[in-house]
Scaffold this motif. Structure first.
Motif, PDB file in Angstrom:
ATOM      1  N   LEU A   1       0.814  -1.226   0.000  1.00 46.49           N
ATOM      2  CA  LEU A   1       0.000   0.000   0.000  1.00 46.49           C
ATOM      3  C   LEU A   1       0.842   1.269   0.000  1.00 46.49           C
ATOM      4  CD1 LEU A   1      -2.968  -0.073   2.559  1.00 46.49           C
ATOM      5  CD2 LEU A   1      -3.046   0.560   0.158  1.00 46.49           C
ATOM      6  N   LYS A   2       2.114   1.123   0.427  1.00 43.75           N
ATOM      7  CA  LYS A   2       2.956   2.325   0.529  1.00 43.75           C
ATOM      8  C   LYS A   2       3.257   2.920  -0.849  1.00 43.75           C
ATOM      9  CE  LYS A   2       5.017   1.036   4.892  1.00 43.75           C
ATOM     10  NZ  LYS A   2       6.051   0.162   5.453  1.00 43.75           N
ATOM     11  N   ASP A   3       3.174   2.096  -1.901  1.00 45.84           N
ATOM     12  CA  ASP A   3       3.433   2.607  -3.248  1.00 45.84           C
ATOM     13  C   ASP A   3       2.107   3.015  -3.888  1.00 45.84           C
ATOM     14  OD1 ASP A   3       4.052   3.155  -5.831  1.00 45.84           O
ATOM     15  OD2 ASP A   3       5.288   1.361  -6.150  1.00 45.84           O
ATOM     16  N   GLU A   4       1.880   4.335  -3.930  1.00 41.01           N
ATOM     17  CA  GLU A   4       0.557   4.790  -4.361  1.00 41.01           C
ATOM     18  C   GLU A   4       0.316   4.596  -5.857  1.00 41.01           C
ATOM     19  OE1 GLU A   4       0.255   8.827  -2.995  1.00 41.01           O
ATOM     20  OE2 GLU A   4       1.546   9.582  -4.577  1.00 41.01           O
ATOM     21  N   GLU A   5       1.396   4.416  -6.635  1.00 38.70           N
ATOM     22  CA  GLU A   5       1.210   4.194  -8.075  1.00 38.70           C
ATOM     23  C   GLU A   5       0.264   3.011  -8.336  1.00 38.70           C
ATOM     24  OE1 GLU A   5       1.518   5.329 -11.299  1.00 38.70           O
ATOM     25  OE2 GLU A   5       1.685   6.985  -9.879  1.00 38.70           O
ATOM     26  N   HIS A   6       0.365   1.988  -7.472  1.00 38.24           N
ATOM     27  CA  HIS A   6      -0.426   0.775  -7.704  1.00 38.24           C
ATOM     28  C   HIS A   6      -1.925   1.071  -7.737  1.00 38.24           C
ATOM     29  CE1 HIS A   6       3.044  -1.703  -7.584  1.00 38.24           C
ATOM     30  NE2 HIS A   6       3.299  -1.471  -6.315  1.00 38.24           N
ATOM     31  N   TYR A   7      -2.376   2.031  -6.936  1.00 40.93           N
ATOM     32  CA  TYR A   7      -3.812   2.316  -6.991  1.00 40.93           C
ATOM     33  C   TYR A   7      -4.128   3.579  -7.788  1.00 40.93           C
ATOM     34  CZ  TYR A   7      -2.529   4.745  -2.603  1.00 40.93           C
ATOM     35  OH  TYR A   7      -1.910   5.506  -1.655  1.00 40.93           O
ATOM     36  N   LEU A   8      -3.163   4.504  -7.884  1.00 34.30           N
ATOM     37  CA  LEU A   8      -3.477   5.743  -8.599  1.00 34.30           C
ATOM     38  C   LEU A   8      -3.610   5.530 -10.110  1.00 34.30           C
ATOM     39  CD1 LEU A   8      -1.427   8.483  -6.702  1.00 34.30           C
ATOM     40  CD2 LEU A   8      -3.833   7.834  -6.435  1.00 34.30           C
ATOM     41  N   GLN A   9      -2.925   4.511 -10.643  1.00 29.90           N
ATOM     42  CA  GLN A   9      -3.027   4.285 -12.097  1.00 29.90           C
ATOM     43  C   GLN A   9      -4.234   3.407 -12.488  1.00 29.90           C
ATOM     44  OE1 GLN A   9      -2.374   0.955 -13.425  1.00 29.90           O
ATOM     45  NE2 GLN A   9      -2.187   0.332 -11.297  1.00 29.90           N
ATOM     46  N   LEU A  10      -4.929   2.934 -11.467  1.00 31.86           N
ATOM     47  CA  LEU A  10      -5.965   1.928 -11.718  1.00 31.86           C
ATOM     48  C   LEU A  10      -7.128   2.437 -12.580  1.00 31.86           C
ATOM     49  CD1 LEU A  10      -6.606  -0.953 -10.914  1.00 31.86           C
ATOM     50  CD2 LEU A  10      -7.749  -0.077  -8.884  1.00 31.86           C
ATOM     51  N   GLY A  11      -7.566   3.671 -12.305  1.00 35.22           N
ATOM     52  CA  GLY A  11      -8.687   4.244 -13.056  1.00 35.22           C
ATOM     53  C   GLY A  11      -8.366   4.255 -14.546  1.00 35.22           C
ATOM     54  N   LYS A  12      -7.153   4.723 -14.879  1.00 34.02           N
ATOM     55  CA  LYS A  12      -6.761   4.813 -16.302  1.00 34.02           C
ATOM     56  C   LYS A  12      -6.693   3.420 -16.919  1.00 34.02           C
ATOM     57  CE  LYS A  12      -5.165   9.251 -17.234  1.00 34.02           C
ATOM     58  NZ  LYS A  12      -5.853   9.808 -16.125  1.00 34.02           N
ATOM     59  N   GLN A  13      -6.123   2.467 -16.153  1.00 37.26           N
ATOM     60  CA  GLN A  13      -5.967   1.094 -16.657  1.00 37.26           C
ATOM     61  C   GLN A  13      -7.333   0.477 -16.988  1.00 37.26           C
ATOM     62  OE1 GLN A  13      -4.364  -1.548 -13.680  1.00 37.26           O
ATOM     63  NE2 GLN A  13      -4.661  -3.332 -14.969  1.00 37.26           N
TER      64      GLN A  13
END
Ligand code: PMP
Ligand code: GLN
Length: 383
Positions: A278-290
């Motif tokens: 969870l500490k790496d926010e990229e994993h969830y922040l890119q989800l919408g675009k994906q």
């Protein structure tokens, strides 16, 4: 002879997700019904779980969830929603989002309490309310865009109203709350004792650069909300059944009284892994675009068929009207489509207390392109 049981849920059959997934297996259909991805989840996360097990993190963790995971969640929500969440008192880790919702209902409902919900509604809400002695008060979302009719909400609120369920992004329609909805919600609950149960499992599955308007962002709403989340949706691992609930301390205290005697604590190696991941926010922040790319790919290919799209702004799902094919009831059409076309979907009538038939079915587009392509080839052949 086994003893008989007086059913606590006499109106309930088997959930539509199980019905349609079983039918898909039986007829070797492509399953665009039940909402689960068929693409692989992140390797780093599975590695973290496997390492966590090998490191010996296999015993009970704290009843409310691994402290390090609660700290990661609080840091994330405080960063995203400026929510002032205390990881010790305001968060409980749960075996999935559905369990979190159920526990919130169990903690708050007394016999005869009314709960306002918006239909079509995720199919666990009504049984969750009735099994706890509550009375569901369904309000239909507006026909064209599935927005909320706030005048009707005001008309339905009375001294028995205990809670309102909000779900954004919304399953099954893909509708999302607007700032106007937030202002209306603030105004209808102000100076009442109404609790908000907010189902935000699709918080990161939101498209077209729309912001997710979490209850956690607004102090007047946050102070009266149980907000429920699911890691299954965020990290493409629906089978893990891991989620959490956030609420103010006094409300969370009651939630935990129920939780401690039901599940007590959740899978420990997964919690260690999630605390790190969870500490790496990229994993969830890119989800919408994906996932938006999948929505767009699916929508583009579906133009080859005669299904008519209804816009989706979030979730794994898009509704389509099949009026150009048939006037038959939704369940019958979805069954026929599974058997004859080899594509399983979900009839939206299953999301209503009194089934409506608007000739609309739900497709899950959270699939590999090859799966979507094959499904569309089959739909094109269907007619
Ligand atoms: N709420 C909604 C609207 C959902 O679609 C789901 C998906 N299953 C859930 C809650 C629960 O998620 P979980 O699998 O974590 O229980
Ligand atoms: N949330 C998923 C859906 O709407 C599936 C949940 C379930 O199978 N209970 O399809």
């Amino acid at each position: 002879m086994s003893p008989s049981i007086q059913s606590k849920l006499p109106a309930a059959g088997t959930t539509i997700f199980t019905v349609m997934s079983s039918l898909a297996v039986e007829h070797k259909a492509i399953n665009l019904g039940q909402g689960f991805p068929d693409f692989p989840m992140n390797d780093q996360l599975t590695e973290l779980v496997s390492r966590s097990m090998k490191d010996g993190n296999n015993q009970y963790v704290h009843m409310c969830g691994l402290p390090a995971l609660r700290e990661s969640i609080a840091a994330k929500c405080n960063r995203l929603y400026n929510a002032g969440i205390n990881p010790d008192s305001d968060i409980t880790i749960t075996p999935g989002g559905t369990y979190a919702l159920y526990t919130a209902f169990t903690a708050i409902l007394q016999p005869g309490d009314e709960v306002i919900l918006f239909e079509p509604a995720y199919d666990s809400y009504i049984p969750n309310i009735t099994i706890n002695g509550g009375v569901p008060v369904p309000i239909s979302l507006n026909a064209t865009d599935y927005s909320i009719n706030w005048d009707e909400v005001k008309a339905k609120i009375n001294s028995k109203t205990r809670a309102i369920i909000i779900n954004s992004p919304h399953n099954p329609t893909g509708a999302v709350l607007s700032q106007h909805d937030i202002e209306q919600l603030k105004s209808v609950v102000a100076c009442t004792n109404i609790i908000i149960i907010s189902d935000e499992v699709y918080e990161h599955l939101i498209f077209d650069d729309k912001p997710h308007l979490s209850m956690l962002k607004y102090p007047e709403l946050r102070e009266r909300s149980f907000v429920c989340f699911s890691f299954g949706k965020t990290y493409h691992c629906t089978g893990w059944k891991m989620g959490y609930c956030i609420a103010p301390e006094a409300m969370m205290r009651e939630f935990r009284k129920v939780h401690q005697f039901n599940c007590f604590t959740c899978n420990s190696p997964v919690q260690y892994a999630l605390a790190e991941f969870l500490k790496d926010e990229e994993h969830y922040l890119q989800l919408g675009k994906q996932i938006q790319q999948k929505r767009d790919y699916f929508a583009e290919q579906m133009k080859q068929t005669r299904f008519t799209p209804i816009p989706s702004f979030g979730s794994y799902f898009q509704l389509y009207s099949y009026k150009n094919y048939s006037g038959e009831p939704e369940f019958d059409f979805a069954v026929r489509l599974t058997k004859e076309a080899g594509v399983a979907t979900i009839p939206v009538s299953s999301f209503y207390m009194k089934p409506e038939n608007n000739q609309v079915i739900r497709f899950c587009f959270a699939k590999k392109e090859s799966t979507l392509e094959e499904a569309i080839n089959r739909l094109v052949k269907f007619g």
